[in-house]
Design a protein around this motif. Structure first.
Motif, mmCIF file in Angstrom:
data_model
loop_
_atom_site.group_PDB
_atom_site.id
_atom_site.type_symbol
_atom_site.label_atom_id
_atom_site.label_comp_id
_atom_site.label_asym_id
_atom_site.label_seq_id
_atom_site.Cartn_x
_atom_site.Cartn_y
_atom_site.Cartn_z
ATOM 1 N N MET A 1 0.842 -1.179 0.000
ATOM 2 C CA MET A 1 0.000 0.000 0.000
ATOM 3 C C MET A 1 0.891 1.247 0.000
ATOM 4 O O MET A 1 1.770 1.403 0.838
ATOM 5 N N ALA A 2 0.657 2.141 -0.925
ATOM 6 C CA ALA A 2 1.452 3.362 -1.049
ATOM 7 C C ALA A 2 0.928 4.419 -0.076
ATOM 8 O O ALA A 2 -0.282 4.576 0.099
ATOM 9 N N LEU A 3 1.854 5.112 0.539
ATOM 10 C CA LEU A 3 1.479 6.207 1.428
ATOM 11 C C LEU A 3 1.075 7.410 0.592
ATOM 12 O O LEU A 3 1.623 7.651 -0.488
ATOM 13 N N PRO A 4 0.109 8.213 1.097
ATOM 14 C CA PRO A 4 -0.281 9.408 0.351
ATOM 15 C C PRO A 4 0.887 10.391 0.261
ATOM 16 O O PRO A 4 1.682 10.503 1.184
ATOM 17 N N VAL A 5 0.967 11.082 -0.837
ATOM 18 C CA VAL A 5 2.024 12.066 -1.053
ATOM 19 C C VAL A 5 1.518 13.424 -0.577
ATOM 20 O O VAL A 5 0.433 13.865 -0.968
ATOM 21 N N ALA A 6 2.306 14.062 0.285
ATOM 22 C CA ALA A 6 1.942 15.390 0.777
ATOM 23 C C ALA A 6 2.074 16.414 -0.339
ATOM 24 O O ALA A 6 2.968 16.336 -1.171
ATOM 25 N N LYS A 7 1.161 17.363 -0.324
ATOM 26 C CA LYS A 7 1.212 18.470 -1.264
ATOM 27 C C LYS A 7 2.436 19.329 -0.970
ATOM 28 O O LYS A 7 2.786 19.512 0.197
ATOM 29 N N PRO A 8 3.120 19.854 -1.973
ATOM 30 C CA PRO A 8 4.273 20.728 -1.700
ATOM 31 C C PRO A 8 3.849 21.950 -0.875
ATOM 32 O O PRO A 8 2.747 22.467 -1.040
ATOM 33 N N VAL A 9 4.715 22.366 0.007
ATOM 34 C CA VAL A 9 4.463 23.521 0.849
ATOM 35 C C VAL A 9 4.847 24.782 0.086
ATOM 36 O O VAL A 9 5.935 24.861 -0.487
ATOM 37 N N GLU A 10 3.961 25.762 0.084
ATOM 38 C CA GLU A 10 4.247 27.065 -0.534
ATOM 39 C C GLU A 10 5.018 27.895 0.493
ATOM 40 O O GLU A 10 4.432 28.565 1.339
ATOM 41 N N LYS A 11 6.340 27.821 0.451
ATOM 42 C CA LYS A 11 7.195 28.487 1.437
ATOM 43 C C LYS A 11 7.232 29.994 1.179
ATOM 44 O O LYS A 11 7.064 30.440 0.054
ATOM 45 N N PHE A 12 7.461 30.736 2.250
ATOM 46 C CA PHE A 12 7.574 32.190 2.129
ATOM 47 C C PHE A 12 8.446 32.725 3.246
ATOM 48 O O PHE A 12 8.688 32.061 4.242
ATOM 49 N N SER A 13 8.911 33.946 3.082
ATOM 50 C CA SER A 13 9.676 34.644 4.104
ATOM 51 C C SER A 13 8.746 35.603 4.818
ATOM 52 O O SER A 13 7.919 36.266 4.182
ATOM 53 N N ARG A 14 8.851 35.704 6.116
ATOM 54 C CA ARG A 14 7.982 36.622 6.864
ATOM 55 C C ARG A 14 8.277 38.085 6.521
ATOM 56 O O ARG A 14 7.378 38.915 6.574
ATOM 57 N N ARG A 15 9.537 38.394 6.193
ATOM 58 C CA ARG A 15 9.882 39.780 5.846
ATOM 59 C C ARG A 15 9.085 40.214 4.626
ATOM 60 O O ARG A 15 9.080 39.535 3.605
ATOM 61 N N GLY A 16 8.382 41.326 4.759
ATOM 62 C CA GLY A 16 7.579 41.850 3.665
ATOM 63 C C GLY A 16 6.204 41.216 3.566
ATOM 64 O O GLY A 16 5.395 41.627 2.739
ATOM 65 N N VAL A 17 5.922 40.208 4.388
ATOM 66 C CA VAL A 17 4.621 39.529 4.358
ATOM 67 C C VAL A 17 3.896 39.701 5.690
ATOM 68 O O VAL A 17 2.770 40.190 5.731
ATOM 69 N N SER A 18 4.524 39.278 6.785
ATOM 70 C CA SER A 18 3.892 39.375 8.103
ATOM 71 C C SER A 18 3.707 40.841 8.477
ATOM 72 O O SER A 18 4.545 41.692 8.148
ATOM 73 N N ILE A 19 2.600 41.113 9.165
ATOM 74 C CA ILE A 19 2.260 42.478 9.564
ATOM 75 C C ILE A 19 2.165 42.515 11.081
ATOM 76 O O ILE A 19 1.502 41.668 11.694
ATOM 77 N N GLN A 106 -0.423 49.679 28.245
ATOM 78 C CA GLN A 106 -1.064 48.392 27.964
ATOM 79 C C GLN A 106 -1.757 48.452 26.608
ATOM 80 O O GLN A 106 -2.243 49.503 26.198
ATOM 81 N N GLY A 107 -1.787 47.336 25.935
ATOM 82 C CA GLY A 107 -2.447 47.259 24.638
ATOM 83 C C GLY A 107 -2.311 45.867 24.075
ATOM 84 O O GLY A 107 -2.150 44.891 24.832
ATOM 85 N N TYR A 108 -2.332 45.780 22.745
ATOM 86 C CA TYR A 108 -2.328 44.480 22.075
ATOM 87 C C TYR A 108 -1.377 44.500 20.886
ATOM 88 O O TYR A 108 -1.422 45.423 20.069
ATOM 89 N N VAL A 109 -0.523 43.507 20.821
ATOM 90 C CA VAL A 109 0.279 43.286 19.630
ATOM 91 C C VAL A 109 -0.480 42.251 18.813
ATOM 92 O O VAL A 109 -0.766 41.153 19.296
ATOM 93 N N VAL A 110 -0.833 42.634 17.592
ATOM 94 C CA VAL A 110 -1.538 41.734 16.682
ATOM 95 C C VAL A 110 -0.583 41.407 15.545
ATOM 96 O O VAL A 110 -0.028 42.310 14.915
ATOM 97 N N ILE A 111 -0.401 40.125 15.308
ATOM 98 C CA ILE A 111 0.504 39.681 14.254
ATOM 99 C C ILE A 111 -0.320 38.951 13.200
ATOM 100 O O ILE A 111 -1.007 37.978 13.506
ATOM 101 N N LEU A 112 -0.272 39.465 11.980
ATOM 102 C CA LEU A 112 -0.893 38.787 10.841
ATOM 103 C C LEU A 112 0.247 38.034 10.162
ATOM 104 O O LEU A 112 0.977 38.587 9.342
ATOM 105 N N ARG A 113 0.425 36.771 10.551
ATOM 106 C CA ARG A 113 1.601 36.001 10.142
ATOM 107 C C ARG A 113 1.732 35.852 8.637
ATOM 108 O O ARG A 113 2.838 35.853 8.100
ATOM 109 N N LYS A 114 0.627 35.680 7.930
ATOM 110 C CA LYS A 114 0.664 35.476 6.476
ATOM 111 C C LYS A 114 0.218 36.725 5.728
ATOM 112 O O LYS A 114 -0.090 36.667 4.550
ATOM 113 N N GLY A 115 0.187 37.852 6.422
ATOM 114 C CA GLY A 115 -0.272 39.094 5.825
ATOM 115 C C GLY A 115 -1.765 39.266 6.045
ATOM 116 O O GLY A 115 -2.404 38.507 6.775
#
Length: 176
Positions: A1-19, A106-115
């Motif tokens: 029985m063949a194992l399922p193949v994972a979909k390739p990961v769409e890699k990215f750099s946080r610089r210029g993307v994360s907010i 006091q306040g909140y740091v909000v991180i939009l990891r993928k933009g």
């Protein structure tokens, strides 16, 4: 029985993307759930950040050795927020960031990891208090900086959905 193949990961750099946003208040503070309007009215810190440390949760495991085995097992213990800070570039003409993030604030740091992707479960919300703010002195050939250390005041929300679209939050800069 063949194992399922994972979909390739769409890699990215946080610089210029994360907010990285600063919100002084959130109407639904009990659930740490900012609205689109609150995100749009926030201060975008991204372009001023030189370095980041922390803004993560770490589990403090508990050792559970017993006399029946020479392996030292462990179990999950309490969660703790890692010490967190931003190192900012200092602005030669204004102290707007220094005023915004004064010791004790006091306040909140909000991180939009993928933009700003509405519906993406990539928004982290950290309730914080500014513990200290200090200039970073150096004789090295680099821009002037200052560091803001935060304490995480209660359990943050990680992996929340980014609120539905309006204007993109990338437009408002820290000096606006």
């Amino acid at each position: 029985m063949a194992l399922p193949v994972a979909k390739p990961v769409e890699k990215f750099s946080r610089r210029g993307v994360s907010i990285f946003l600063w919100l002084p208040t959130i109407a639904d503070a009990a659930n740490l759930k900012p609205t689109r309007t609150e995100l749009e009215g926030s201060t975008n810190l991204s372009a001023a950040i030189s370095a980041i440390k922390g803004f993560s949760i770490e589990n403090q495991s508990i050792d559970t050795p017993d006399m029946g085995d020479d392996f030292e097992s462990s179990i999950p213990g309490v969660d703790k927020a890692e010490d967190s800070n931003f190192t900012f570039y200092e602005d030669h003409l204004t102290d707007a960031l220094e005023q915004l993030l004064q010791k004790g604030t006091q306040g909140y740091v909000v991180i939009l990891r993928k933009g700003d992707i509405p519906g993406s479960k990539s928004m982290d919300v950290f309730p914080v208090r500014v513990g200290s703010q200090s200039p970073a002195y150096t004789a090295d050939n680099e821009g002037a900086k200052f560091e803001v250390k935060f304490t995480i005041t209660r359990r943050p929300v990680q992996g929340a959905a980014v609120p539905a679209a309006g204007a993109q939050v990338t437009r408002k800069a820290a000096d606006a």
